[in-house]
Design a protein around this motif. Structure first.
Motif, PDB file in Angstrom:
ATOM      1  N   HIS A   1     -36.578 -34.617  15.682  1.00 26.81           N
ATOM      2  CA  HIS A   1     -35.289 -34.469  15.242  1.00 26.81           C
ATOM      3  C   HIS A   1     -34.353 -35.336  16.788  1.00 26.81           C
ATOM      4  O   HIS A   1     -35.232 -35.238  17.912  1.00 26.81           O
ATOM      5  CB  HIS A   1     -34.281 -33.596  15.412  1.00 26.81           C
ATOM      6  CG  HIS A   1     -35.060 -32.749  14.605  1.00 26.81           C
ATOM      7  ND1 HIS A   1     -33.644 -31.408  14.011  1.00 26.81           N
ATOM      8  CD2 HIS A   1     -35.755 -32.400  13.433  1.00 26.81           C
ATOM      9  CE1 HIS A   1     -34.644 -30.849  13.126  1.00 26.81           C
ATOM     10  NE2 HIS A   1     -35.576 -31.731  12.405  1.00 26.81           N
TER      11      HIS A   1
ATOM     12  N   THR B   1     -27.996 -30.114  17.583  1.00 20.12           N
ATOM     13  CA  THR B   1     -27.505 -31.238  16.271  1.00 20.12           C
ATOM     14  C   THR B   1     -26.818 -30.615  15.736  1.00 20.12           C
ATOM     15  O   THR B   1     -25.669 -31.455  14.946  1.00 20.12           O
ATOM     16  CB  THR B   1     -28.480 -32.159  15.857  1.00 20.12           C
ATOM     17  OG1 THR B   1     -29.222 -30.883  15.244  1.00 20.12           O
ATOM     18  CG2 THR B   1     -29.315 -32.011  17.298  1.00 20.12           C
ATOM     19  N   ASP B   2     -26.473 -29.090  16.147  1.00 20.59           N
ATOM     20  CA  ASP B   2     -25.788 -27.924  14.684  1.00 20.59           C
ATOM     21  C   ASP B   2     -25.883 -28.906  13.184  1.00 20.59           C
ATOM     22  O   ASP B   2     -25.489 -29.041  12.179  1.00 20.59           O
ATOM     23  CB  ASP B   2     -24.113 -28.491  14.956  1.00 20.59           C
ATOM     24  CG  ASP B   2     -23.626 -28.205  16.086  1.00 20.59           C
ATOM     25  OD1 ASP B   2     -24.017 -27.290  17.003  1.00 20.59           O
ATOM     26  OD2 ASP B   2     -22.862 -28.529  17.018  1.00 20.59           O
ATOM     27  N   LYS B   3     -27.356 -28.846  13.055  1.00 24.14           N
ATOM     28  CA  LYS B   3     -27.696 -29.498  11.190  1.00 24.14           C
ATOM     29  C   LYS B   3     -28.542 -27.987  11.182  1.00 24.14           C
ATOM     30  O   LYS B   3     -29.349 -27.450  11.991  1.00 24.14           O
ATOM     31  CB  LYS B   3     -28.260 -30.349  11.469  1.00 24.14           C
ATOM     32  CG  LYS B   3     -27.713 -31.739  11.777  1.00 24.14           C
ATOM     33  CD  LYS B   3     -28.793 -33.482  12.358  1.00 24.14           C
ATOM     34  CE  LYS B   3     -27.032 -34.106  12.159  1.00 24.14           C
ATOM     35  NZ  LYS B   3     -25.993 -34.336  11.832  1.00 24.14           N
TER      36      LYS B   3
ATOM     37  N   THR C   1     -31.984 -27.728   7.844  1.00 27.58           N
ATOM     38  CA  THR C   1     -32.575 -29.385   7.221  1.00 27.58           C
ATOM     39  C   THR C   1     -33.166 -28.416   6.280  1.00 27.58           C
ATOM     40  O   THR C   1     -34.089 -27.523   6.797  1.00 27.58           O
ATOM     41  CB  THR C   1     -33.090 -30.684   8.012  1.00 27.58           C
ATOM     42  OG1 THR C   1     -31.448 -30.992   8.898  1.00 27.58           O
ATOM     43  CG2 THR C   1     -33.256 -31.199   7.220  1.00 27.58           C
TER      44      THR C   1
ATOM     45  N   VAL D   1     -29.947 -31.855   4.407  1.00 29.69           N
ATOM     46  CA  VAL D   1     -28.737 -31.771   5.464  1.00 29.69           C
ATOM     47  C   VAL D   1     -28.087 -31.025   5.406  1.00 29.69           C
ATOM     48  O   VAL D   1     -26.903 -31.982   4.555  1.00 29.69           O
ATOM     49  CB  VAL D   1     -28.345 -33.245   5.776  1.00 29.69           C
ATOM     50  CG1 VAL D   1     -28.962 -32.273   8.032  1.00 29.69           C
ATOM     51  CG2 VAL D   1     -30.441 -33.727   6.297  1.00 29.69           C
TER      52      VAL D   1
ATOM     53  N   ASP E   1     -24.106 -30.013   8.023  1.00 26.14           N
ATOM     54  CA  ASP E   1     -23.912 -30.614   8.487  1.00 26.14           C
ATOM     55  C   ASP E   1     -22.743 -28.901   9.361  1.00 26.14           C
ATOM     56  O   ASP E   1     -22.425 -29.086   8.619  1.00 26.14           O
ATOM     57  CB  ASP E   1     -22.923 -31.411   9.283  1.00 26.14           C
ATOM     58  CG  ASP E   1     -23.637 -33.163   9.378  1.00 26.14           C
ATOM     59  OD1 ASP E   1     -24.325 -32.659   9.514  1.00 26.14           O
ATOM     60  OD2 ASP E   1     -23.296 -33.813   7.770  1.00 26.14           O
TER      61      ASP E   1
END
Length: 348
Positions: A131, A165-167, A169, A187, A189
């Motif tokens: 990532h 990354t505040d994601k 997936t 993904v 967010d």
């Protein structure tokens, strides 16, 4: 009961205890020396235990260890150890077939899937993903930080929470080859600075819940066909709490009625939520002090009658009796003294 630890203090590695699900009494039966086994996973047939070795040795990174587990006497025997393909691996999970092991590397923001042979030994990775990105919290989100790798109930996807990354997936996962399809990933967010950490699915397989380390929130998702749809976000913090905190772990009772999360630093609490049986939505009903410092991890025993809080910085595990009807917790007075406990898993 298997306990993973950090070994920078009093601990030597993984500890195995015999736990009485009627009384909450506990007895040490074995230990196995290995470096920083901060997260554990048990194979579906309960013959193999996998442990991350949360290190970052220059030129090597962290490792993942495979142990054979003897259910008769509780003994662990090391099978093999492989590189985790990154620094500070912090999460390990086994897919439903028992043939594939997914590992998340926190400091490298990477993940890898390894094959597992019949005796449990790990082979070379068949998939690696790196990532990239960052978040608004400059102290904690300066780069990607993979914090959990969770297989979906249908075993067709891998859910990866990235604190940096505040994601969140979802990678399509091949049960036959163990590979991840990054080209078809889904993904989500999350809010900036929330810090996605651990993810768990409801026993019905339809709902997923994410605890966010930096915001202290829990988010409910609908899950279907490799996609998540956000439906609710609720705080796990005590009312009016304004001191430093980081949220950590999340678990659901086997009957699907209650959800629990832990919060560390100045909080040191377990939040107790009631789950709406029709919608999956959460209602915060109580806060339980963990009677120790830094509950990085906790777990409910297989009977559902006890919740055990692993207090990392007070070197103890506190055993609470759980009321299955109300979800509430009561201190039993039983303690397990062990250095830096940070993961609890069960074998029946």
């Amino acid at each position: 009961m298997l306990v993973g630890t950090y070994t920078s203090g009093k601990s030597v590695g993984i500890y195995v205890y015999e736990f009485n699900t009627n009384t909450g009494a506990i007895r040490l039966v074995d230990s196995s020396a290995t470096s920083n086994p901060s997260y554990l996973a048990v194979s579906p047939d309960q013959r193999i235990v996998y442990a991350v070795n949360e290190d970052a040795t220059p030129g090597v990174g962290g490792k993942v260890s495979a142990f054979q587990f003897n259910k008769k006497n509780g003994h662990l025997t090391l099978v093999n150890q492989v590189r985790s393909m990154g620094d500070h691996p912090c999460y390990v999970a086994v897919d439903k077939t028992g043939k594939w092991v997914a590992v998340g590397n926190y400091s490298s923001g990477s993940l890898a899937v390894f094959p597992s042979t019949r005796n449990g030994s790990l082979g070379s990775p068949v998939s690696t993903v790196h990532h990239s990105g960052s978040g608004p919290n400059k102290d904690r989100q300066e780069k990607a930080h993979v914090h959990s790798t969770v297989f979906t109930p249908d075993n067709k996807y891998l859910v990866v929470s990235d604190l940096g990354t505040d994601k969140v997936t979802l990678y399509p996962f091949s049960q036959s080859r163990g590979t991840l399809d990054s080209a078809r990933k889904f993904v989500i967010d999350m809010p900036g600075g929330s810090g996605p950490r651990h993810f768990i699915f409801h026993p019905n397989g339809k709902w997923g819940y994410l605890v966010q380390e930096l915001s202290g929130n829990v988010t409910l998702f609908d899950y279907a066909k490799g996609k998540l749809k956000e439906r609710q976000t609720i705080s796990s913090l005590p009312a009016g709490f304004n001191k430093s905190f980081t949220s950590a772990d999340i678990h659901i009772s086997s009957d699907g009625q209650y959800l629990y999360t832990s919060t560390r630093d100045k909080a040191n609490t377990i939040a107790i939520f009631k789950i709406n049986a029709k919608t999956g939505q959460l209602r915060l009903i109580s806060q339980q002090e963990t009677l120790g410092n830094t509950p990085r991890n906790f777990n409910l025993d297989p009977s559902g009658n006890f919740l055990l809080a692993a207090n990392q910085n007070s070197d103890n595990i506190v055993i609470f009796r759980r009321n299955p009807k109300t979800g509430l917790l009561r201190d039993t007075g039983h303690r397990v003294q062990v250095g830096n406990p940070v993961c609890i898993k069960w074998v029946q």
